[in-house]
Design a protein around this motif. Structure first.
Motif, PDB file in Angstrom:
ATOM      1  N   TYR C 286       1.079  -1.122  -0.244  1.00 23.78           N
ATOM      2  CA  TYR C 286      -0.023   0.088  -0.111  1.00 23.78           C
ATOM      3  C   TYR C 286       0.818   1.194   0.138  1.00 23.78           C
ATOM      4  CZ  TYR C 286      -3.521   3.415   1.572  1.00 23.78           C
ATOM      5  OH  TYR C 286      -4.199   4.387   1.569  1.00 23.78           O
ATOM      6  N   SER C 289       2.531   1.573  -3.290  1.00 20.90           N
ATOM      7  CA  SER C 289       1.715   2.274  -4.510  1.00 20.90           C
ATOM      8  C   SER C 289       1.139   3.767  -4.158  1.00 20.90           C
ATOM      9  CB  SER C 289       0.305   1.380  -4.451  1.00 20.90           C
ATOM     10  OG  SER C 289      -0.368   1.774  -3.204  1.00 20.90           O
ATOM     11  N   LYS C 290       1.491   4.173  -2.988  1.00 20.42           N
ATOM     12  CA  LYS C 290       1.196   5.503  -2.581  1.00 20.42           C
ATOM     13  C   LYS C 290       2.382   6.276  -3.214  1.00 20.42           C
ATOM     14  CE  LYS C 290      -2.284   7.036   0.480  1.00 20.42           C
ATOM     15  NZ  LYS C 290      -3.351   7.140  -0.460  1.00 20.42           N
TER      16      LYS C 290
END
Lengths: 304, 412, 299
Positions: C286, C289-290
């Protein structure tokens, strides 16, 4: 990963060489000392392996690990290749070599082609279904294979081709797909969309654009993916053991069987010769593909 | 052996040959056989079967799978059978290893072969029971092994001035002498789970004989004082083993005894195949005794072959032929002489067998046969029990904790 | 890329092209995960059974010594292997980045083990660690009488032997990834730091390494996946021994799937692995991907 697919496409040149420093300052000596020590750690097993594979049984018993053999016994290699015993069959590991070749070539071609097609379809022809499938693949890259082994065994059994050549071929395509698909998708995402639009205006259809424009364009990625698959499939042991069946055992499985066939004492010189033979193909790929191999690793890192 | 016996043998052999010839003439039936006999003596033994089958006009396809005391071979067999790609025949040990495959209806029964060969008369009762499931024969027994033997190198003991032992107490005394003399490993052990398991069961029999053995594996009771004593005695052996033991193959451990690098090994009588292969004679270069002493009950160990259901009639014929050949007198003699085991037939000439095998033959005659842990425990429970034994052997775990985890394993 | 209304023919072509992907994703991945979960809730032994026993298999699993031990070993290996590789890989990358001569030679030497099979790696190191024939004996014969290196037969050291073999095999990759990232670090920073009197080690620690976050995340993910898959090297090197001193979850699962005829228990174990992997990796993925989204926005 900031190394986007686009930069993978163009071979990176090392930073411009600046004038070399003088060799002899304490810091420099320290740097080379570290690098040489580390190199020794990495090379020692290779040295031992080569030396051992050329020793006579008598020299093995002397247990002088680092000693250079009095007269190199290249016959050991020959024996490991063609006459060492694996249980009752005394034909060496050549059969395993040919099995691996027969497997690696089609499995690589098929899995790389499918991945290129996936990447192309997912990036230029967006569809809701495609996005969902891609999401599954993203996660699939991280699923521990242990979860999938038994179900796959069961389904192949249902299909009636468990323990055949087709089973092991499919398994490698299945397990290779997530990473390879990611690679190609990320590669194509970086291709300017105008190119694709122009091709569409020229009246190119789905397949024509793929075969005439996008597939040739992805040559660097094709090379990287091929290297990844060739070494990966060649080096696999577990899937070969479980899915391939006796007639298709890859070289790694044959190697382990050879090592575990013992008569009275372990014949380390033969074991090591067989070990070297098993490593030759991936090592050759590595040495001859140089920078591409390194980029394959960086590319493997696009996961996520 | 009397004259009449020999004559009868010849008749049986002649009859067998005629029947083989008749089948063999039909066509070269292909038989693929999965087994895990990959050491020298074992390979020589299975070759006897292969040669016989080929002579009778069949084609023998050998599928040896090394590793894990047969675990890997059984894996391949189970998967292939479920996958509709079953071999013609597969090796198992006596016991529960193939029970579930029968339940699934994947094995052929051998009742007609058994009827023809009069197995009901031929086989000792306990062996019969071991290969029968729900009153039907599902496996052909090929030999009788006993896993609880102790082998020793006579020259090594003589040199250390140790008396040749006949039971475990004497063995400890002899090992002390060897240890004191130095230069030789008192006890050669291949440090793999199944070998450590054999060593433990040998100690168990030596400690409490048949009663303790059955109490443990049949009643699944690990709380007896006898069991505790066995556990403690077992760990005492650790002081006699060399540090290179872990992971060593059993036949390499036997090799140490053969070459005089070690004095003792506790291993099944398949180890004798290695001695025979090295040209050694029992009673001359090496000696043997049963771990539980001379009157020890003979735990039924050894090998059977099962025959998965096949699609073609041709392979069914091949299976029958294999089963008949394996249990035939000449098949039994040729195979068992190489394998170090004893024949399961009582009508073959055993006079030429060595002194160790004679002890086994005597046990069958006196009906001193014992259900082994393979028969009494599921593969899962046996595995868990050996895990516990192996952990105790290889770690500093206390006897109390070890007994606890062994008890849990038995209840599986 | 905006979706436009596409002619039917194209839609057909697209769906045909995605068919292999769909089959693989849905059947092989989603299907097998679901099926494994299903088996883990049944009493299956050698063959799949269609009954429900709730969480019995899981309960039994966590009462099994060998499983608990294998999880602990994975924890130890995580530290030895992942930390070992990250530290060694970082050092190798930094030292190579000092404009050394024969740079490509060093790179080649550090990376070649990665081209070899884990089976090969296991065999070589098993042989080196063999107390009577390996390094220990060789050095003793050369006159170092007290030299001891018999980790593979010492229950409390065997994991380090396996960890060492794995580090030997895996460090090169991490070095390659970090080296690529190092080459992307702006050199002007070093000039500025030097003017302020910062030493080179200090500069790397406080200026360069923090900028390599994404590269480290990548390397970590790759190492974590490799760790969970650890099987070949253990099977070849020690078979999980002595005792259960080098048992790992993957081997526990394979043993119970096949040798022990216990697919119910094995499936429960594999489901545990699956859950573990996703709990560890999810936050990391996560975060990455940020970061990526931010970078792409900045382009």
């Amino acid at each position: 990963m900031s190394t986007t697919a686009a930069s993978l496409a163009t071979p990176t040149t090392p930073r411009g060489q600046r004038p070399r420093r003088p060799l002899v300052t304490p810091a420099r000596i320290g740097i080379y000392a570290f690098l040489l020590t580390t190199s020794a750690f990495f090379l020692l097993p290779l040295y031992v392996m080569v030396v051992t594979s050329l020793k006579s049984p008598e020299e093995i018993r002397q247990a002088l690990l680092f000693a250079w053999p009095a007269s190199p016994q290249f016959g050991n290699w020959k024996e490991a290749w063609s006459s060492a015993c694996i249980a009752l069959a005394c034909e060496g590991i050549q059969g395993g070599f040919w099995n691996s070749i027969r497997l690696v070539v089609p499995a690589t071609i098929l899995s790389v082609f499918l991945a290129a097609l996936n990447g192309y379809a997912l990036s230029f022809w967006r569809s809701r279904w495609g996005d969902i499938l891609f999401g599954i693949m993203l996660l699939g890259a991280f699923v521990p294979f242990q979860v999938m082994i038994y179900p796959l065994v069961a389904w192949f059994r249902l299909g009636g081709f468990y323990n055949t050549y087709w089973a092991i071929l499919l398994v490698h395509c299945i397990f290779g797909m997530p990473v390879l698909t990611l690679l190609f998708r990320n590669y194509y995402i970086a291709v300017p969309n105008e190119l694709f639009k122009a091709a569409r205006i020229d009246g190119g259809g789905f397949w024509r654009i793929f075969f005439q424009l996008m597939l040739p364009m992805a040559t660097p990625m094709l090379i990287v993916a091929t290297i990844l698959q060739v070494t990966g499939i060649w080096n696999d042991y577990l899937f070969g053991l479980i899915f391939a069946g006796k007639d298709n055992y890859p070289m790694t499985v044959q190697l382990n069987n050879l090592v575990n066939t013992t008569f009275g004492e372990r014949r380390y010189h033969i074991d090591m010769a067989a070990t070297i033979l098993t490593s030759l193909v991936p090592l050759a790929v590595y040495f001859f593909s140089g920078r591409w191999f390194v980029r394959g690793i960086a590319a493997g890192a696009v996961k996520g | 052996m009397t004259m009449t016996m020999n004559i009868r043998m010849k008749q049986v052999a002649a009859a067998a040959l005629i029947s083989f010839g008749a089948i063999g003439a039909a066509q070269a039936q292909k038989a693929e056989v999965i087994h895990w006999w990959t050491s020298g003596g074992e390979a020589a033994a299975i070759k006897e079967f292969a040669t016989m089958y080929t002579k009778a006009g069949g084609t023998w396809v050998d599928t040896p799978i090394a590793g894990g005391g047969g675990a890997q071979a059984r894996t391949v067999m189970a998967n292939r059978t479920m996958g509709g790609d079953a071999p013609t025949a597969a090796q198992y040990n006596y016991g529960k290893q193939y029970e579930e495959i029968i339940k699934e209806g994947l094995l052929n029964d051998l009742d007609d072969v058994a009827k023809k060969g009069n197995w009901d008369k031929l086989l000792p009762e306990k062996i019969r029971n071991a290969v029968k499931v729900n009153g039907k024969y599902f496996a052909v027994p090929v030999n009788l092994h006993n896993e609880n033997w102790v082998w020793f190198n006579k020259a090594v003991l003589a040199k250390a001035g140790a008396k040749e032992p006949t039971n475990m107490d004497e063995m400890f005394a002899a090992m002390d002498k060897v240890k004191a003399a130095g230069g030789v490993v008192p006890l050669a052990l291949g440090g793999q789970g199944w070998q450590e398991g054999i060593t433990f069961r040998g100690v168990l029999l030596a400690t409490g004989g048949q009663d303790l053995y059955l109490k443990t594996f049949k009643d699944k009771d690990a709380s007896t004082p006898g069991f505790r004593k066995a556990v403690e005695t077992f760990k005492k052996l650790k002081g006699y083993v060399d540090p290179g033991s872990p992971g060593r193959d059993w036949n390499l451990a036997t090799g140490m005894v053969i070459e005089g690098k070690a004095a003792f090994q506790m291993m099944g009588d398949w180890a004798k195949g290695e001695f025979v292969n090295a040209g050694k004679t029992a009673g001359k270069e090496y000696g043997c005794f049963m771990a539980g002493g001379p009157k020890m009950p003979y735990a039924i160990g050894g090998d059977v072959f099962v025959f998965p259901k096949q699609k073609s009639a041709d392979s069914a014929a091949a299976q029958k032929k294999l089963a008949e050949m394996m249990i035939s007198p000449e098949g039994q003699v040729a195979f068992n002489n190489k394998k170090g085991s004893i024949p399961i037939r009582t009508d073959v000439d055993t006079s030429k067998m060595d002194i160790c095998a004679q002890a086994g033959v005597q046990a069958i005659k006196e009906n001193r046969l014992l259900q082994s842990d393979n028969e009494l425990l599921s593969p899962d429970a046996k595995g868990a029990f050996e895990d516990a034994v192996s952990k105790y052997w290889n770690s500093s775990q206390s006897a109390d904790d070890a007994i606890k985890s062994m008890a849990v394993a038995l209840k599986r | 890329m905006a979706r436009s209304a596409r002619p039917k023919r194209l839609n057909l072509a697209l769906h045909a092209a995605l068919l292999p992907l769909a089959i693989t994703a849905l059947l092989a991945y989603v299907g097998s995960v679901i099926w494994s979960i299903r088996i883990s809730l049944s009493s299956s032994k050698l063959f799949p059974r269609n009954d429900w026993v709730g969480l019995d298999q899981f309960q039994r699993l966590f009462e099994t010594d060998r499983w608990i031990v294998s999880l602990q070993h994975m924890g130890v290996l995580a530290v030895v292997y992942i930390l070992g590789v990250l530290v060694l890989g970082t050092l190798m990358a930094i030292f190579i980045d000092q404009q050394v001569r024969a740079e490509s030679w060093f790179r080649t030497i550090f990376l070649y083990p990665y081209a070899m099979s884990f089976v090969v790696t296991g065999l070589i190191w098993q042989w080196l660690f063999n107390p009577t024939l390996g390094l220990q004996n060789a050095l003793r014969l050369m006159g170092w009488e007290s030299f001891t290196l018999d980790w593979t037969v010492q229950p409390d050291m065997v994991l380090y032997a396996i960890g060492l073999a794995m580090v030997w095999q895996g460090s090169g990759t991490t070095m390659a990834i970090l080296l690529a990232a190092l080459r992307g670090v702006d050199e002007e920073q070093w000039k500025a730091a030097r003017l302020e009197g910062v030493s080179k080690p200090r500069y790397y620690l406080s200026v360069v390494l923090p900028q390599l976050g994404p590269a480290y995340a990548t390397a970590f993910v790759l190492l974590a996946v490799a760790l969970v898959r650890t099987f070949d090297v253990v099977a070849v090197m020690t078979s999980g021994g002595p005792g259960d001193a080098s048992e790992v979850p993957a081997k526990f699962i394979i043993d119970h799937l096949f040798g022990r005829n216990n697919i119910g228990l094995a499936s429960a174990a594999s489901v545990v692995m699956l859950v573990t992997v996703f709990t560890v990796l999810a936050p990391l993925l996560y975060w990455r991907s940020k970061v990526q989204a931010r970078q792409n926005a900045g382009h």
